[in-house]
Design an enzyme around this catalytic site. Structure first.
Site, short mmCIF file in Angstrom:
data_model
loop_
_atom_site.label_atom_id
_atom_site.label_comp_id
_atom_site.label_asym_id
_atom_site.label_seq_id
_atom_site.Cartn_x
_atom_site.Cartn_y
_atom_site.Cartn_z
N GLY A 179 0.83 -1.20 0.00
CA GLY A 179 0.00 0.00 0.00
C GLY A 179 0.86 1.24 0.00
CB CYS A 180 0.22 4.67 1.24
SG CYS A 180 1.11 6.23 1.51
CG PHE A 181 5.91 4.80 -0.76
CD1 PHE A 181 5.38 6.02 -0.37
CD2 PHE A 181 6.47 4.71 -2.03
CE1 PHE A 181 5.42 7.13 -1.21
CE2 PHE A 181 6.52 5.80 -2.88
CZ PHE A 181 5.99 7.01 -2.47
CD1 TRP A 182 4.72 8.50 2.24
CD2 TRP A 182 2.76 9.31 2.97
NE1 TRP A 182 4.42 9.61 1.50
CE2 TRP A 182 3.23 10.13 1.92
CE3 TRP A 182 1.55 9.63 3.58
CZ2 TRP A 182 2.53 11.26 1.47
CZ3 TRP A 182 0.85 10.75 3.14
CH2 TRP A 182 1.33 11.55 2.09
#
EC number: 1.8.4.11
Length: 223
Positions: free
Chosen positions: A51-54
């Site tokens: 998912g979102c790499f953050w």
């Protein structure tokens, strides 16, 4: 998370955080990998997408034995390894992270265990949390034959154990090339702890890591 949607996501995240206690979307205490051979090296590299790499970067940076984590893109070409070309889902890239770790402290199988326990839901195809599209797919990208063997066995292990209500659909992808993301994406979770998206979607994952696997948690994040 597309920056073009950052304002609306920030507002939504803050409202959600105020209305109810945040919790990780999928928390499953998974078993250790049965097939997870020791690696005789001081350093090894893993490439994973969730998912979102953050949040993926933020959580893995707190895993003991992890030396460094960087956000980036995997699956497409060099020409499309840019955020503005990736967020629409047509580049072939997934938002991914490259993890450098010490195999004497943390194994590849353990990294997979963390990924599917508290970071990514392996039953979702081309989405995670609020983000939809192939760029947000969960994926395992082995960089050698041993990692592929461990990944294949671990997916079979969690499928047979029926830890999830739905089928596990996460793919194992062939390694192409990892492209480091823009500087403003790096270490985003640590630098922006009050960002609405982080508060709602990613901070609960780190809290889940600390709760489920305190023995794996490093209070000081890796760079």
């Amino acid at each position: 998370m597309p920056l073009r949607r950052s304002l609306s996501a920030l507002i939504a995240g803050l409202l959600l955080a105020q209305c109810a206690p945040a919790q990780a979307e999928s928390i499953v205490r998974l078993p250790a990998a049965k097939i997870d051979p020791a690696v005789n090296a001081k350093r090894a590299t893993a490439i994973l997408a969730g998912g979102c790499f953050w949040g993926v970067e933020g959580v893995f940076s707190h895993v003991k034995g992890v030396i460094s984590v960087e956000s980036g893109y995997h699956g497409g070409s060099a020409a499309t390894a840019k955020y503005e070309l990736t967020h629409d889902g047509t580049s072939g890239h997934a938002e991914a992270v490259r993890i450098v770790y010490d195999p004497s402290q943390v194994s590849y199988g353990t990294l997979l265990r963390v990924l599917f326990s508290v970071i990514a839901d392996p039953t979702l195809k081309n989405r995670q949390g609020p983000d939809v599209g192939p760029q947000y797919r969960a994926a395992i990208v082995p960089v050698d034959a041993t990692q592929r063997r461990v990944a294949t066995a671990y997916l079979a292990q969690i499928r047979s154990g029926r830890f999830f209500d739905k089928p596990v659909v996460v793919p194992i992808e062939s390694y192409k090339r990892f492209y480091r993301a823009e500087a403003y994406h790096q270490d985003f979770m640590r630098r922006n702890p009050r960002h609405g998206y982080i508060v709602r979607w990613d901070a609960p994952k780190l809290a889940a890591l600390r709760k489920l696997y305190p023995q794996l948690t490093n209070p000081t994040p890796a760079p």
